[in-house]
Design a protein around this motif. Structure first.
Motif, PDB file in Angstrom:
ATOM      1  N   UNK A 179      25.241  92.088  20.448  1.00 54.41           N
ATOM      2  CA  UNK A 179      24.449  92.129  21.678  1.00 54.41           C
ATOM      3  C   UNK A 179      22.990  91.806  21.383  1.00 54.41           C
ATOM      4  N   UNK A 180      22.480  92.319  20.272  1.00 57.78           N
ATOM      5  CA  UNK A 180      21.082  92.068  19.901  1.00 57.78           C
ATOM      6  C   UNK A 180      20.835  90.590  19.621  1.00 57.78           C
ATOM      7  N   UNK A 181      21.821  89.925  19.053  1.00 56.74           N
ATOM      8  CA  UNK A 181      21.663  88.481  18.794  1.00 56.74           C
ATOM      9  C   UNK A 181      21.532  87.699  20.095  1.00 56.74           C
ATOM     10  N   UNK A 182      22.012  88.282  21.204  1.00 61.76           N
ATOM     11  CA  UNK A 182      21.873  87.647  22.515  1.00 61.76           C
ATOM     12  C   UNK A 182      20.586  88.081  23.226  1.00 61.76           C
ATOM     13  N   UNK A 183      19.755  88.818  22.533  1.00 63.60           N
ATOM     14  CA  UNK A 183      18.499  89.250  23.130  1.00 63.60           C
ATOM     15  C   UNK A 183      18.613  90.494  23.979  1.00 63.60           C
ATOM     16  N   UNK A 184      19.738  91.197  23.891  1.00 64.67           N
ATOM     17  CA  UNK A 184      19.924  92.449  24.628  1.00 64.67           C
ATOM     18  C   UNK A 184      19.411  93.594  23.765  1.00 64.67           C
ATOM     19  N   UNK A 185      18.421  94.353  24.235  1.00 63.05           N
ATOM     20  CA  UNK A 185      17.814  95.421  23.419  1.00 63.05           C
ATOM     21  C   UNK A 185      18.734  96.638  23.286  1.00 63.05           C
ATOM     22  N   UNK A 186      19.719  96.516  22.429  1.00 62.68           N
ATOM     23  CA  UNK A 186      20.797  97.500  22.335  1.00 62.68           C
ATOM     24  C   UNK A 186      20.505  98.579  21.304  1.00 62.68           C
TER      25      UNK A 186
ATOM     26  N   UNK B  43      13.716 101.207  28.305  1.00 66.19           N
ATOM     27  CA  UNK B  43      14.016  99.782  28.376  1.00 66.19           C
ATOM     28  C   UNK B  43      15.110  99.316  27.448  1.00 66.19           C
ATOM     29  N   UNK B  44      15.859 100.248  26.856  1.00 65.53           N
ATOM     30  CA  UNK B  44      16.946  99.876  25.957  1.00 65.53           C
ATOM     31  C   UNK B  44      18.291  99.972  26.674  1.00 65.53           C
ATOM     32  N   UNK B  45      19.297  99.372  26.055  1.00 73.75           N
ATOM     33  CA  UNK B  45      20.665  99.442  26.556  1.00 73.75           C
ATOM     34  C   UNK B  45      21.472 100.329  25.617  1.00 73.75           C
ATOM     35  N   UNK B  46      21.869 101.529  26.056  1.00 72.37           N
ATOM     36  CA  UNK B  46      22.676 102.399  25.206  1.00 72.37           C
ATOM     37  C   UNK B  46      24.068 101.796  24.985  1.00 72.37           C
ATOM     38  N   UNK B  47      24.530 101.850  23.756  1.00 74.40           N
ATOM     39  CA  UNK B  47      25.876 101.375  23.423  1.00 74.40           C
ATOM     40  C   UNK B  47      26.627 102.549  22.805  1.00 74.40           C
ATOM     41  N   UNK B  48      27.469 103.197  23.609  1.00 74.43           N
ATOM     42  CA  UNK B  48      28.222 104.360  23.149  1.00 74.43           C
ATOM     43  C   UNK B  48      29.645 103.952  22.797  1.00 74.43           C
ATOM     44  N   UNK B  49      30.383 104.887  22.217  1.00 73.34           N
ATOM     45  CA  UNK B  49      31.741 104.555  21.781  1.00 73.34           C
ATOM     46  C   UNK B  49      32.621 105.795  21.753  1.00 73.34           C
ATOM     47  N   UNK B  50      33.927 105.568  21.785  1.00 76.79           N
ATOM     48  CA  UNK B  50      34.855 106.655  21.561  1.00 76.79           C
ATOM     49  C   UNK B  50      34.607 107.235  20.178  1.00 76.79           C
ATOM     50  N   UNK B  51      34.745 108.545  20.052  1.00 75.17           N
ATOM     51  CA  UNK B  51      34.292 109.189  18.814  1.00 75.17           C
ATOM     52  C   UNK B  51      35.137 110.416  18.486  1.00 75.17           C
ATOM     53  N   UNK B  52      35.079 110.817  17.234  1.00 75.82           N
ATOM     54  CA  UNK B  52      35.627 112.110  16.821  1.00 75.82           C
ATOM     55  C   UNK B  52      34.539 113.146  17.029  1.00 75.82           C
ATOM     56  N   UNK B  53      34.872 114.210  17.742  1.00 76.04           N
ATOM     57  CA  UNK B  53      33.870 115.235  18.074  1.00 76.04           C
ATOM     58  C   UNK B  53      34.435 116.624  17.772  1.00 76.04           C
ATOM     59  N   UNK B  54      33.549 117.594  17.750  1.00 72.70           N
ATOM     60  CA  UNK B  54      33.964 118.981  17.555  1.00 72.70           C
ATOM     61  C   UNK B  54      34.545 119.529  18.856  1.00 72.70           C
ATOM     62  N   UNK B  55      35.487 120.447  18.737  1.00 78.21           N
ATOM     63  CA  UNK B  55      36.141 121.039  19.892  1.00 78.21           C
ATOM     64  C   UNK B  55      36.171 122.553  19.705  1.00 78.21           C
ATOM     65  N   UNK B  56      35.683 123.303  20.702  1.00 75.33           N
ATOM     66  CA  UNK B  56      35.554 124.749  20.532  1.00 75.33           C
ATOM     67  C   UNK B  56      36.877 125.497  20.649  1.00 75.33           C
TER      68      UNK B  56
END
Length: 344
Positions: A143-150, A182-195
């Motif tokens: 995305x950054x190579x396309x000029x998207x501030x990710x 002014x940025x574009x957040x790029x999130x993803x599926x992740x392993x997380x803690x579970x209570x």
């Protein structure tokens, strides 16, 4: 969903209007049957389409100034930024799935089932996060190579956690500040803690629903490796593409509070009132089943959802927002929407 610190749901909604949330399906940007193999061609096309659809400038000034494998030079166009008065940006969020990254590690160690006290699960938790964050970095770079501030953002690092596999709490303050800057957040599926069970897999589809509930985007686009939602698995000869799902469309579904759904019209023969869907054995996030469920929950908020094949002319129309006015007869994909009355 709750917010840490002084961030409230109202603060998030008033930060900046969000135009679109985009889900990059793992199967659309990776070769899902080949371990940790990115579909470079598709990822490049998708990144270009995102820029063309969501940014106003046609001039590309890349932001990936790191060395790439097999390429000796670093593309650092400092002069290109000296001539710019500002960095072109529009308010959108990208969330991506794992595809051939993360699922293998999670399924072989049982991370999605919990049991973090077990050495195998703990090792798998680490291995899963190494894999999914590796993919996240490569998508951010594309995305950054396309000029998207990710900016890559991991749910685990943001402090998100689940309870019995569900996501009751998520701090969106960092996401909101990232967008405001002014940025574009790029999130993803992740392993997380579970209570409850120690750990879990948080899918990108679930993340999108929670983001949509508080960011209130104009529309949401799911980019997949198939044209949309089918009546049967698309590899079967009798599969039919379901163009629109909603109260006033030819196909309507009822959505429960927990995201469960069923077809209400028409009654499709030999289907027991359900769309038939297959899920790969190594997919720990529920595949298309979860995708439709979360998309339906988003639509109940009054937000149109488009499920469409990535890197096609159909995905360009969905990303640009032109489908909000009218769905062209030649457009191939699935729209999920509900009337205002039903949303209320």
């Amino acid at each position: 969903m709750e917010f840490n610190g002084n961030q409230t749901a109202t603060d998030v909604n008033q930060t900046k209007p969000i135009r679109c949330i985009v889900k990059l399906g793992g199967a659309a940007i990776t070769c899902k049957n080949e371990l940790e193999n990115i579909d470079e061609e598709n990822l490049e096309i998708v990144s270009t389409q995102l820029r063309q659809a969501l940014l106003s400038s046609d001039k590309v000034v890349g932001m990936d100034w790191s060395k790439r494998p097999g390429i000796s030079d670093i593309a650092c166009n400092v002069a290109g930024f000296r001539d710019k008065l500002s960095v072109d940006s529009t308010n959108f969020i990208v969330v991506h799935g794992g595809g051939s990254f993360g699922h293998f590690q999670a399924s072989n160690s049982g991370v999605h089932k919990g049991g973090l006290q077990q050495p195998l699960v703990k090792a798998g938790f680490v291995a899963t996060r190494i894999s999914v964050t590796t993919l996240n970095l490569e998508i951010v770079r594309a995305l950054a190579r396309e000029g998207i501030p990710s900016i890559g953002m991991s749910p685990f690092s943001c402090g998100w956690s689940t309870s019995g596999g569900n996501l009751p709490v998520a701090d969106l303050s960092v996401v909101a500040k990232t967008i405001k800057s002014g940025f574009v957040p790029v999130l993803h599926g992740d392993a997380v803690l579970d209570d409850v069970q120690g750990c879990a897999i948080l899918s990108g589809d679930v993340i999108i629903r929670h983001l949509a509930a508080y960011m209130k985007p104009d529309y949401v686009v799911f980019l997949t490796d198939v044209l949309g939602v089918y009546s049967h698995p698309p590899t079967e000869p009798n599969a039919v593409l379901l163009r629109e799902i909603g109260e006033h469309s030819l196909l309507a579904i009822a959505v429960g509070e927990d995201g469960s759904w069923s077809i209400t019209k028409p009654t499709l023969q030999h289907m027991n009132n359900q769309v038939e869907i297959t899920v790969a054995a190594h997919d720990t996030t529920g595949g298309m089943v979860t995708k439709i469920s979360e998309a339906a929950m988003i639509a109940k908020l009054g937000i149109d959802v488009y499920i469409v094949k990535a890197a096609t002319s159909h995905s360009v129309k969905a990303l640009s927002g032109e489908l909000r006015a009218k769905i062209p007869d030649d457009w191939l994909g699935t729209v999920i929407r509900f009337s205002r009355e039903e949303v209320q």
